[in-house]
Design a protein around this motif. Structure first.
Motif, PDB file in Angstrom:
ATOM      1  N   LEU A 366       0.819  -1.208   0.000  1.00  0.00           N
ATOM      2  CA  LEU A 366       0.000   0.000   0.000  1.00  0.00           C
ATOM      3  C   LEU A 366       0.858   1.265   0.000  1.00  0.00           C
ATOM      4  CD1 LEU A 366      -3.054  -0.703   2.328  1.00  0.00           C
ATOM      5  CD2 LEU A 366      -2.778  -1.093  -0.111  1.00  0.00           C
ATOM      6  N   VAL A 367       1.962   1.249   0.738  1.00  0.00           N
ATOM      7  CA  VAL A 367       2.811   2.443   0.801  1.00  0.00           C
ATOM      8  C   VAL A 367       3.443   2.750  -0.559  1.00  0.00           C
ATOM      9  CG1 VAL A 367       4.881   3.454   1.817  1.00  0.00           C
ATOM     10  CG2 VAL A 367       3.220   2.295   3.270  1.00  0.00           C
ATOM     11  N   PRO A 368       4.141   1.807  -1.205  1.00  0.00           N
ATOM     12  CA  PRO A 368       4.690   2.134  -2.526  1.00  0.00           C
ATOM     13  C   PRO A 368       3.615   2.471  -3.560  1.00  0.00           C
ATOM     14  CG  PRO A 368       4.979  -0.208  -2.032  1.00  0.00           C
ATOM     15  CD  PRO A 368       4.571   0.469  -0.767  1.00  0.00           C
ATOM     16  N   LEU A 369       2.461   1.780  -3.494  1.00  0.00           N
ATOM     17  CA  LEU A 369       1.384   2.089  -4.443  1.00  0.00           C
ATOM     18  C   LEU A 369       0.836   3.496  -4.220  1.00  0.00           C
ATOM     19  CD1 LEU A 369      -0.655  -1.246  -4.592  1.00  0.00           C
ATOM     20  CD2 LEU A 369       0.510  -0.132  -6.506  1.00  0.00           C
ATOM     21  N   SER A 370       0.666   3.872  -2.960  1.00  0.00           N
ATOM     22  CA  SER A 370       0.133   5.211  -2.689  1.00  0.00           C
ATOM     23  C   SER A 370       1.125   6.284  -3.103  1.00  0.00           C
ATOM     24  CB  SER A 370      -0.222   5.349  -1.204  1.00  0.00           C
ATOM     25  OG  SER A 370       0.927   5.229  -0.399  1.00  0.00           O
ATOM     26  N   PHE A 371       2.419   6.062  -2.833  1.00  0.00           N
ATOM     27  CA  PHE A 371       3.419   7.031  -3.272  1.00  0.00           C
ATOM     28  C   PHE A 371       3.434   7.133  -4.798  1.00  0.00           C
ATOM     29  CE2 PHE A 371       5.765   7.089   0.856  1.00  0.00           C
ATOM     30  CZ  PHE A 371       5.834   8.471   0.952  1.00  0.00           C
ATOM     31  N   ALA A 372       3.321   6.005  -5.470  1.00  0.00           N
ATOM     32  CA  ALA A 372       3.331   6.014  -6.936  1.00  0.00           C
ATOM     33  C   ALA A 372       2.142   6.784  -7.485  1.00  0.00           C
ATOM     34  CB  ALA A 372       3.342   4.581  -7.471  1.00  0.00           C
ATOM     35  N   ILE A 373       0.944   6.550  -6.916  1.00  0.00           N
ATOM     36  CA  ILE A 373      -0.248   7.240  -7.419  1.00  0.00           C
ATOM     37  C   ILE A 373      -0.188   8.723  -7.098  1.00  0.00           C
ATOM     38  CG2 ILE A 373      -1.750   6.946  -5.409  1.00  0.00           C
ATOM     39  CD1 ILE A 373      -2.814   6.488  -9.044  1.00  0.00           C
ATOM     40  N   VAL A 374       0.389   9.082  -5.932  1.00  0.00           N
ATOM     41  CA  VAL A 374       0.534  10.502  -5.589  1.00  0.00           C
ATOM     42  C   VAL A 374       1.478  11.195  -6.562  1.00  0.00           C
ATOM     43  CG1 VAL A 374       1.505  12.084  -3.881  1.00  0.00           C
ATOM     44  CG2 VAL A 374      -0.084  10.310  -3.163  1.00  0.00           C
ATOM     45  N   LEU A 375       2.644  10.594  -6.802  1.00  0.00           N
ATOM     46  CA  LEU A 375       3.613  11.207  -7.713  1.00  0.00           C
ATOM     47  C   LEU A 375       3.058  11.305  -9.128  1.00  0.00           C
ATOM     48  CD1 LEU A 375       6.961   9.576  -6.501  1.00  0.00           C
ATOM     49  CD2 LEU A 375       6.170  11.911  -6.126  1.00  0.00           C
ATOM     50  N   LEU A 376       2.390  10.235  -9.573  1.00  0.00           N
ATOM     51  CA  LEU A 376       1.811  10.248 -10.919  1.00  0.00           C
ATOM     52  C   LEU A 376       0.759  11.340 -11.071  1.00  0.00           C
ATOM     53  CD1 LEU A 376       1.274   6.533 -12.017  1.00  0.00           C
ATOM     54  CD2 LEU A 376       2.568   8.285 -13.233  1.00  0.00           C
ATOM     55  N   THR A 377      -0.174  11.387 -10.130  1.00  0.00           N
ATOM     56  CA  THR A 377      -1.267  12.360 -10.258  1.00  0.00           C
ATOM     57  C   THR A 377      -0.786  13.785 -10.050  1.00  0.00           C
ATOM     58  OG1 THR A 377      -1.865  11.970  -7.932  1.00  0.00           O
ATOM     59  CG2 THR A 377      -3.060  10.724  -9.600  1.00  0.00           C
ATOM     60  N   VAL A 378       0.158  13.972  -9.124  1.00  0.00           N
ATOM     61  CA  VAL A 378       0.682  15.317  -8.891  1.00  0.00           C
ATOM     62  C   VAL A 378       1.352  15.845 -10.154  1.00  0.00           C
ATOM     63  CG1 VAL A 378       2.546  16.550  -7.719  1.00  0.00           C
ATOM     64  CG2 VAL A 378       0.887  15.256  -6.395  1.00  0.00           C
ATOM     65  N   LEU A 379       2.168  15.012 -10.783  1.00  0.00           N
ATOM     66  CA  LEU A 379       2.873  15.459 -11.984  1.00  0.00           C
ATOM     67  C   LEU A 379       1.917  15.616 -13.171  1.00  0.00           C
ATOM     68  CD1 LEU A 379       6.122  13.317 -11.677  1.00  0.00           C
ATOM     69  CD2 LEU A 379       5.933  15.792 -11.403  1.00  0.00           C
ATOM     70  N   LEU A 380       1.122  14.572 -13.437  1.00  0.00           N
ATOM     71  CA  LEU A 380       0.250  14.602 -14.613  1.00  0.00           C
ATOM     72  C   LEU A 380      -0.841  15.655 -14.476  1.00  0.00           C
ATOM     73  CD1 LEU A 380      -0.135  10.783 -15.347  1.00  0.00           C
ATOM     74  CD2 LEU A 380       1.277  12.429 -16.571  1.00  0.00           C
ATOM     75  N   HIS A 381      -1.523  15.691 -13.342  1.00  0.00           N
ATOM     76  CA  HIS A 381      -2.614  16.631 -13.169  1.00  0.00           C
ATOM     77  C   HIS A 381      -2.107  18.046 -12.905  1.00  0.00           C
ATOM     78  CE1 HIS A 381      -5.227  12.963 -11.826  1.00  0.00           C
ATOM     79  NE2 HIS A 381      -4.968  12.976 -13.120  1.00  0.00           N
ATOM     80  N   GLY A 382      -0.951  18.127 -12.227  1.00  0.00           N
ATOM     81  CA  GLY A 382      -0.391  19.444 -11.969  1.00  0.00           C
ATOM     82  C   GLY A 382      -0.023  20.181 -13.236  1.00  0.00           C
ATOM     83  N   PHE A 383       0.537  19.466 -14.208  1.00  0.00           N
ATOM     84  CA  PHE A 383       0.945  20.112 -15.449  1.00  0.00           C
ATOM     85  C   PHE A 383      -0.174  20.199 -16.478  1.00  0.00           C
ATOM     86  CE2 PHE A 383       5.306  18.891 -14.052  1.00  0.00           C
ATOM     87  CZ  PHE A 383       5.870  20.159 -14.130  1.00  0.00           C
ATOM     88  N   SER A 384      -1.199  19.348 -16.345  1.00  0.00           N
ATOM     89  CA  SER A 384      -2.222  19.306 -17.395  1.00  0.00           C
ATOM     90  C   SER A 384      -3.482  20.095 -17.063  1.00  0.00           C
ATOM     91  CB  SER A 384      -2.606  17.849 -17.686  1.00  0.00           C
ATOM     92  OG  SER A 384      -3.201  17.249 -16.542  1.00  0.00           O
ATOM     93  N   LEU A 385      -3.683  20.461 -15.789  1.00  0.00           N
ATOM     94  CA  LEU A 385      -4.945  21.108 -15.415  1.00  0.00           C
ATOM     95  C   LEU A 385      -5.174  22.401 -16.185  1.00  0.00           C
ATOM     96  CD1 LEU A 385      -7.502  21.437 -13.798  1.00  0.00           C
ATOM     97  CD2 LEU A 385      -6.143  22.348 -11.900  1.00  0.00           C
ATOM     98  N   ARG A 386      -4.211  23.285 -16.173  1.00  0.00           N
ATOM     99  CA  ARG A 386      -4.413  24.574 -16.848  1.00  0.00           C
ATOM    100  C   ARG A 386      -4.572  24.413 -18.356  1.00  0.00           C
ATOM    101  NH1 ARG A 386      -0.465  29.657 -15.875  1.00  0.00           N
ATOM    102  NH2 ARG A 386      -1.365  29.486 -13.803  1.00  0.00           N
ATOM    103  N   PRO A 387      -3.679  23.647 -19.063  1.00  0.00           N
ATOM    104  CA  PRO A 387      -3.890  23.469 -20.512  1.00  0.00           C
ATOM    105  C   PRO A 387      -5.224  22.811 -20.846  1.00  0.00           C
ATOM    106  CG  PRO A 387      -1.674  22.780 -19.898  1.00  0.00           C
ATOM    107  CD  PRO A 387      -2.421  23.009 -18.621  1.00  0.00           C
TER     108      PRO A 387
END
Length: 610
Positions: A366-387
């Motif tokens: 659960l810990v590695p999976l949660s870190f992976a989903i956090v990093l993925l969503t932070v990067l992908l959604h952080g950069f894609s929300l405004r565009p």
């Protein structure tokens, strides 16, 4: 101890620096916080949170999450739901359970996790988190309706996701024990959630009652609220773990809608505290990462993470919002944006260890999976929300504009000059009659009271970067600037000078009101007379052949710089004449010039304008 203090100071300094850089360069703050944590943790080895903070780490993170959720709850205004209530209700009451079921199914059938671990993690992934949503919304400048929906979903679903994880864990323990206590476990958790919500309501109403009757002095109000938050969190958790998140969220919601006099001061204090805590806790959590944590994941897990982003979230949103009348563009945005943050990681660490102790070995994933989903969503959604928001027409592509408060001949002439420059400006006034010249000129207007709570729901402050209060009432101008300063920024609120400098009682303190720019220091009466005499707002675009020095040498001595529009569209009201001197190539200088200066320009040609 000294080493611990130094590392705490390092975390705080990095968090503030990341937030400032994000503000300065319009970058997703949460991405910089994640990078900062990785830089000082697994990369630089300057910080090892588990070893450095020891047994203090978990309770500190838990209390920080409680305060963050309370701050989110206090910002949830029920009047915001006007026009978005159906979408918010569906995403929380229908979408959260549906997301839990779909996430659990994907974890089992795609990720290969056991049913107990899948059920717990499916609940955890319901958490989208205000710790990530709030910084993203602050920078994306979304339209009000989708922004409100994302904010409510992020705050309300945090305790719901934690509750689902608790429910799944308790049922797992009951099944492991033979299955006789399943209904008892369900009843225990649900009763704990109800009691936690009741505790939040009663504590909030009690605080509102005490404040209204003057039973608490001003200097103790914020400390009392903070103490109540922590006590409510601890009391609720003492009965059923993680229901404290329900208690503090409901407590914040109750206080935020109680209409108490000290609300604004408390809200700003809690916002500052939450910003510091979000920065610090996110850095601490990402600093705990190491290469081995993520390397335990295989291709099944990676496929599962992709399914969470591309299947579970879109299906949850589209199914839960079916038949609500929410526009398709809003649904498309909501189907993609669901970043996870601090709460998901914190809950995963808690239940992952408990599942492993209970004999479910894959709970350690659960810990590695949660870190992976956090990093993925932070990067992908952080950069894609405004565009994505701009592509869907849900965010303004133009730079933040100027809000002119008070309709008169001066502000109308200034708004016309800005419109000719294609610079966004809104002229606001309470009088429909005073707005008539602006309406006839086709200018953007707002008819309403700037100090009213209703205004923030009809006027999109995300598209306003500067405010100039220019009514004939200096006291009102000062109030407008003081009210909008925390929202817009204290350095971006201005007001016209008083009619009788030195004798106006409105300016009681230097920290009240906004700055008075030189162009507006004479006051409205003098400025009206100048316009009547033929003075005008004149724009000049600076070029390599006609730079600031040439412009100032060619300009009339009586002319005064009003503002500078930078190449990127940012508006900077001139605080002094150095604003024109510092203007660069491609910038546009707007000045108030006397009548005989209009035809005096030899090199600029049409005011140097494009």
């Amino acid at each position: 101890m000294e080493d611990l203090v130094a590392k705490a100071a390092l975390v705080l300094a990095l968090g503030i620096a990341a937030q400032w850089l994000a503000w300065r360069y319009q970058f997703p703050a949460i991405v910089l916080l994640a990078l900062a944590g990785i830089a000082v943790g697994p990369v630089g080895s300057l910080l090892h949170p588990v070893e450095d903070f020891g047994p203090l780490l978990s309770p500190v993170i838990a209390l920080a999450v409680a305060i963050i959720l309370f701050e989110g709850g206090i910002n949830l205004q029920l009047r915001e739901l006007r026009g978005t209530a159906a979408g918010v209700r569906r995403l929380t009451l229908v979408g959260a359970p549906l997301g839990w079921l779909l996430g659990a199914g994907a974890a089992h059938w795609i990720g290969g996790l056991s049913w107990p671990t899948s059920a717990v993690f499916g609940g955890i992934l319901v958490v989208t988190g205000p710790t990530v949503i709030a910084p993203l919304l602050r920078q994306a400048r979304l339209d009000r309706k989708p922004a409100t929906t994302l904010k409510w979903e992020g705050i309300v679903n945090d305790p719901l996701g934690a509750l689902f994880a608790v429910l799944a864990y308790e049922v797992t323990l009951a099944l492991d024990a033979g299955g006789n206590g399943v209904w008892g476990a369900l009843a225990h958790v649900l009763l704990g959630a109800v009691l936690a919500a009741a505790l939040g309501v009663l504590a909030g109403l009690g605080i509102a009652w005490a404040f209204r009757r003057g039973l608490v002095p001003e200097f103790l109000k914020a400390p009392l609220v903070l103490g109540t938050v922590l006590a409510s969190f601890a009391l609720a958790n003492a009965y059923v773990e993680e229901t404290g998140l329900v208690a503090v969220t409901v407590l914040g919601l109750t206080i935020g809608n109680a209409r108490i006099a000290a609300f604004e001061e408390m809200r700003r204090l809690k916002e500052v505290l939450a910003t510091v805590l979000v920065s610090g806790v996110f850095i601490l959590l990402t600093a705990t990462l190491d290469t081995g944590t993520l390397l335990v994941l295989d291709w099944h897990h990676l496929l599962y993470l992709a399914a969470v982003l591309l299947l579970v979230r879109p299906a949850t949103v589209l199914l839960s919002l079916a038949g609500t009348g929410v526009p398709w563009r809003h649904r498309a945005l909501l189907s993609w944006i669901a970043p996870r943050g601090i709460v998901a990681v914190a809950i995963s660490g808690l239940f992952g260890a408990k599942l492993a102790e209970a004999g479910h070995a894959d709970g350690a994933l659960l810990v590695p999976l949660s870190f992976a989903i956090v990093l993925l969503t932070v990067l992908l959604h952080g950069f894609s929300l405004r565009p994505l928001a701009r592509l869907l027409g849900l965010a303004s592509a133009e730079p933040p504009g100027l809000l002119l408060v008070g309709a008169n001949s001066v502000t109308t002439a200034l708004a016309e000059a800005l419109a000719a420059m294609q610079v966004p400006a809104i002229l606001a006034d309470t009088s429909w009659q005073r707005l008539r010249p602006a309406r006839h000129a086709g200018l953007r207007i707002y008819h309403g009271e700037m100090l009213s709570e209703v205004t923030e729901h009809h006027l999109d402050f995300a598209n306003i970067g500067t405010v100039l209060a220019a009514t004939e009432n200096d006291s009102y101008n000062a109030l407008v600037c003081s009210d909008l300063g925390p929202e817009i920024g204290q350095t971006a609120v201005f007001q016209v000078g008083p009619e009788e400098p030195g004798s106006n009682p409105a300016r009681l303190a230097h920290d009240l009101g906004g700055a008075v720019p030189p162009a507006f220091s004479p006051g409205l009466h003098v400025l009206r007379d100048r316009l009547w005499q033929g003075w005008s707002f004149q724009k000049t675009r600076l070029t390599e052949k006609y730079d600031a020095a040439a412009y100032l040498a060619d300009r009339a001595d009586e002319a005064v710089t009003v503002l500078v529009v930078r190449q990127d569209g940012r508006i900077q009201i001139a605080r002094d004449e150095q604003a024109a001197e510092k203007a660069g190539i491609g910038d546009i200088v707007l000045a108030l010039v006397p009548p005989d200066a209009t035809g005096r320009r030899r090199r600029g040609g049409n005011g140097g304008a494009p």
